[in-house]
Every structure is written in structure tokens, then in C-alpha cells.
Design an enzyme around this catalytic site. Structure first.
Site, mmCIF file in Angstrom:
data_model
loop_
_atom_site.group_PDB
_atom_site.id
_atom_site.type_symbol
_atom_site.label_atom_id
_atom_site.label_comp_id
_atom_site.label_asym_id
_atom_site.label_seq_id
_atom_site.Cartn_x
_atom_site.Cartn_y
_atom_site.Cartn_z
ATOM 1 N N ASN A 168 -0.579 5.010 9.027
ATOM 2 C CA ASN A 168 -1.441 5.435 10.141
ATOM 3 C C ASN A 168 -0.733 5.116 11.459
ATOM 4 O O ASN A 168 0.145 4.266 11.503
ATOM 5 C CB ASN A 168 -2.788 4.693 10.097
ATOM 6 C CG ASN A 168 -2.595 3.189 10.167
ATOM 7 O OD1 ASN A 168 -2.280 2.569 9.163
ATOM 8 N ND2 ASN A 168 -2.730 2.595 11.361
ATOM 9 N N ARG A 217 0.270 -9.047 -4.898
ATOM 10 C CA ARG A 217 0.604 -9.734 -3.633
ATOM 11 C C ARG A 217 -0.620 -10.436 -3.089
ATOM 12 O O ARG A 217 -1.719 -9.888 -3.134
ATOM 13 C CB ARG A 217 1.091 -8.697 -2.625
ATOM 14 C CG ARG A 217 1.115 -9.184 -1.197
ATOM 15 C CD ARG A 217 1.495 -8.069 -0.244
ATOM 16 N NE ARG A 217 2.920 -8.129 0.123
ATOM 17 C CZ ARG A 217 3.597 -7.072 0.569
ATOM 18 N NH1 ARG A 217 3.035 -5.897 0.622
ATOM 19 N NH2 ARG A 217 4.871 -7.205 0.921
ATOM 20 N N THR A 218 -0.477 -11.656 -2.573
ATOM 21 C CA THR A 218 -1.566 -12.326 -1.860
ATOM 22 C C THR A 218 -1.309 -12.157 -0.366
ATOM 23 O O THR A 218 -0.232 -12.503 0.121
ATOM 24 C CB THR A 218 -1.614 -13.827 -2.234
ATOM 25 O OG1 THR A 218 -1.929 -13.940 -3.620
ATOM 26 C CG2 THR A 218 -2.678 -14.557 -1.420
ATOM 27 N N HIS A 219 -2.305 -11.601 0.330
ATOM 28 C CA HIS A 219 -2.171 -11.457 1.778
ATOM 29 C C HIS A 219 -2.668 -12.723 2.464
ATOM 30 O O HIS A 219 -3.584 -13.385 1.970
ATOM 31 C CB HIS A 219 -2.998 -10.266 2.289
ATOM 32 C CG HIS A 219 -2.438 -8.932 1.917
ATOM 33 N ND1 HIS A 219 -2.731 -8.307 0.721
ATOM 34 C CD2 HIS A 219 -1.582 -8.117 2.570
ATOM 35 C CE1 HIS A 219 -2.099 -7.151 0.682
ATOM 36 N NE2 HIS A 219 -1.386 -7.008 1.775
ATOM 37 N N SER A 235 1.468 -8.273 6.346
ATOM 38 C CA SER A 235 2.211 -8.909 5.231
ATOM 39 C C SER A 235 3.678 -9.075 5.627
ATOM 40 O O SER A 235 4.034 -8.970 6.783
ATOM 41 C CB SER A 235 2.115 -7.999 3.991
ATOM 42 O OG SER A 235 2.894 -6.813 4.204
ATOM 43 N N SER A 267 0.841 -1.223 0.000
ATOM 44 C CA SER A 267 0.000 0.000 0.000
ATOM 45 C C SER A 267 0.863 1.254 0.000
ATOM 46 O O SER A 267 1.751 1.391 0.838
ATOM 47 C CB SER A 267 -0.869 0.027 1.267
ATOM 48 O OG SER A 267 -1.430 -1.227 1.487
ATOM 49 N N GLU A 284 -5.495 -4.221 14.907
ATOM 50 C CA GLU A 284 -5.230 -4.564 16.307
ATOM 51 C C GLU A 284 -6.122 -3.737 17.227
ATOM 52 O O GLU A 284 -6.480 -2.613 16.937
ATOM 53 C CB GLU A 284 -3.764 -4.274 16.673
ATOM 54 C CG GLU A 284 -2.752 -5.075 15.885
ATOM 55 C CD GLU A 284 -2.748 -4.686 14.425
ATOM 56 O OE1 GLU A 284 -2.734 -5.594 13.582
ATOM 57 O OE2 GLU A 284 -2.814 -3.480 14.114
ATOM 58 N N HIS A 335 -4.746 -4.723 -5.338
ATOM 59 C CA HIS A 335 -3.504 -4.510 -6.094
ATOM 60 C C HIS A 335 -3.804 -4.457 -7.582
ATOM 61 O O HIS A 335 -4.866 -4.845 -8.027
ATOM 62 C CB HIS A 335 -2.508 -5.634 -5.772
ATOM 63 C CG HIS A 335 -1.815 -5.402 -4.467
ATOM 64 N ND1 HIS A 335 -0.757 -4.533 -4.348
ATOM 65 C CD2 HIS A 335 -2.050 -5.879 -3.233
ATOM 66 C CE1 HIS A 335 -0.378 -4.504 -3.083
ATOM 67 N NE2 HIS A 335 -1.134 -5.307 -2.395
HETATM 68 N N1 LIG Z 1 -2.079 -4.878 11.213
HETATM 69 C C1 LIG Z 1 -2.123 -3.665 10.658
HETATM 70 N N2 LIG Z 1 -1.981 -3.572 9.318
HETATM 71 C C2 LIG Z 1 -2.047 -2.346 8.774
HETATM 72 N N3 LIG Z 1 -1.936 -1.975 7.466
HETATM 73 C C3 LIG Z 1 -2.073 -0.646 7.431
HETATM 74 I I1 LIG Z 1 -1.993 0.449 5.674
HETATM 75 N N4 LIG Z 1 -2.261 -0.120 8.654
HETATM 76 C C4 LIG Z 1 -2.251 -1.188 9.521
HETATM 77 C C5 LIG Z 1 -2.403 -1.302 10.942
HETATM 78 O O1 LIG Z 1 -2.594 -0.337 11.690
HETATM 79 N N5 LIG Z 1 -2.321 -2.571 11.447
#
Ligand SMILES: Nc1nc2[nH]c(I)nc2c(=O)[nH]1
Length: 270
Positions: A234, A91-93, A211, A38, A192, A70
Site C-alpha cells: 500500500n 514470525r512474531t511481530h 517488522s 505479508s 502511521e 501466519h
Molecule cells: N507501519 C506500517 N506497516 C505496514 N504494513 C503494511 I502490509 N503496510 C504498512 C504501513 O503502511 N505501515
């Protein structure tokens, strides 16, 4: 069949995919591969001249999963020094539920195509309030909280210095202001809780994402040199009192675009 065995399904599938990619580009080797996470989408154009763009759906083992949003394509780019770069925009998450082999497939395909360096980029949450959204952070190490591994059987692989000190030095020589951090991969797809973010900090994580760690393990097992870089999009849950708006997050990613794309191009050019 253990994953160190060339006849393991994962390895046979990677060989097939590598042949398809090399064939489409008319080359016999990839030198370096890069997975764009991202916020990193704009980097591909700056890496060099596009040689081939392949719809991931046409390559064995890849999926253009709308889930991760993606581009769903694989690009072969000719970079400086006539080096060929495979840019994996598909990408595969792990949270897509396609299994851990699907997550590691891009890395295994890159290795099967000859790549000796795997560059992993991602967007993530930051635990350090000094790292505003849009800050790129070098990954110094990871904590794999997925509870699984891309490796199977007695495939014992050392993980010391998994994130290449050499390439981290190269990155810092290009931008000395780059901070470093430990990245924790959660399974996701939920973010989380504030308590889990506090837990991640206590066990030594600076970044939380969904990832990279599983891909890095597969890359090391395939003998590749690994470089990881995160874009903090973030502040992780609970780090700042006011919840960040999704728009602020997207805006931070957009603003950081040009800077991180040029940084990545310079690192890959070394
Ligand atoms: N686990 C997790 N994955 C994320 N991916 C992104 I963009 N922001 C976050 C986040 O705050 N936590």
C-alpha cells in the site's frame, strides 16, 4: 546476562529450538533461513522439496500467533545443491507484546541451526508513489524506530553494510528493475499518521513497516549475512489522496505473489 553470552536465556532457547528443527528434518545443519512476510507466503513451495513441516507451537519459543495470521509452521526445504532452507512461517511481530526476544527467536534459532544467511521479507507501506502496490523493493538499510534492541548488555555490534551488498547484487542480476529503499520499522500495531509518514521521509525512509529491523540486528549479531526485501502492499498514509481500500491492498499482494515467489527462489538458489 548479556546477549553475547551463550548462557543467555535467548541463546539457550534458540539451541533447544534448533535441535528440535534439525531433529524433525533428520539433518545436522540449515544453510539459509527465510522469514516470509505479508504477501510472500507462496514462495515456500518454489524453493524446493519439502523435507519437514513443523507446527511452530511444538518448537520452544515459537508461537502460532493468530494475531499475525501466519501459517504457524516451520518448513525445512531441500533446495538446489542439496542445501537446506528453514522457512519461518511463524514470525512474531513486536506489536504482539511478547517482547523483543520473541521477535528475534526465529533468527537466533536459524543461526543456532547453522544458517549463515538470513532472508527477511515483509509487506510494507511505500513513500514513493512510483512504487505501486505489488512492487518488490530491495532493502538497502533500515531505521529502527522501535526504541528497543534484541541485544542486551555490552553487546556492541557494527551495523555497516547490514543488508548484504553481495546479495543485493545477486538480486539485481536476476531482476535489474528492482528498486532499493530504506526501511523504517515502527512499533505499531497502528499505522502511521500522514505527519509520521512525512517525518519518516524527512529522516530518509522509503518504506514503513512493523517488522524486519529488529530481526536484522539479531541476525548480524549472530554473524549471519542478511538480505531484506519488501513488498509494497500500500502507499503509506497520506502519500495518495484517496485512501487505498483494503481489498486493493490484498489484491496487489495476490497479483505480485508468483513474481516475487520466483524472484525469492532464484535468489535463494544462488
Ligand atoms: N507501519 C506500517 N506497516 C505496514 N504494513 C503494511 I502490509 N503496510 C504498512 C504501513 O503502511 N505501515
Amino acid at each position: 546476562v548479556p546477549t553475547h553470552d551463550p548462557t543467555a536465556e535467548e541463546n539457550l532457547r534458540a539451541e533447544e529450538a534448533a535441535k528440535a528443527v534439525l531433529g524433525a528434518a533428520g539433518i545436522d545443519r540449515i544453510d539459509l533461513a527465510c522469514t516470509l512476510g505479508s504477501g510472500w507466503g507462496g514462495a515456500a513451495e518454489q524453493l524446493g522439496e519439502l523435507v519437514a513441516e513443523i507446527d511452530a507451537d511444538t518448537v520452544p519459543g515459537f508461537h502460532t500467533s493468530g494475531v499475525s495470521g501466519h501459517s504457524g509452521t516451520l518448513k525445512v526445504i531441500r533446495a538446489a545443491g542439496n542445501r537446506h532452507v528453514l522457512v519461518i512461517g511463524a514470525r512474531t511481530h513486536y506489536y504482539e507484546g511478547r517482547g523483543v526476544s520473541a521477535v528475534a527467536h526465529g533468527v537466533r534459532t536459524a543461526a543456532a541451526a547453522g544458517a549463515t544467511v538470513m532472508v527477511l521479507t515483509n509487506g510494507c507501506g511505500g513513500l514513493n508513489s512510483d512504487w505501486a502496490p505489488g512492487t518488490p523493493v530491495l532493502i538497502s538499510d533500515h531505521i529502527n524506530l522501535t526504541g528497543t534492541s534484541p541485544l542486551r548488555g555490552p553487546h556492541f555490534v557494527d551495523m555497516t553494510d547490514l543488508y548484504s551488498p553481495r546479495l543485493r547484487d545477486v538480486a539485481r542480476s536476476i531482476d535489474p528493475s528492482l528498486p532499493e529503499g530504506v526501511y523504517a520499522q515502527f512499533p505499531g500495531p497502528h499505522y502511521e499518521t500522514p505527519a509520521e509518514v512525512r517525518y519518516a521521509g524527512i529522516i530518509g525512509a522509503d518504506l514503513v513497516g512493523m517488522s524486519t529491523a529488529l530481526e536484522a540486528i539479531a541476525a548480524r549479531a549472530a554473524g549471519m549475512e542478511v538480505f531484506g526485501i519488501s513488498l509494497v502492499t500500500n502507499l503509506a498514509a497520506g502519500i495518495s489522496e484517496e485512501p487505498l481500500s483494503h481489498e486493493e491492498v490484498l489484491q496487489a499482494g495476490r497479483e505480485a505473489g508468483p513474481r516475487i515467489a520466483s524472484l525469492l527462489a532464484q535468489i535463494i538458489g544462488r
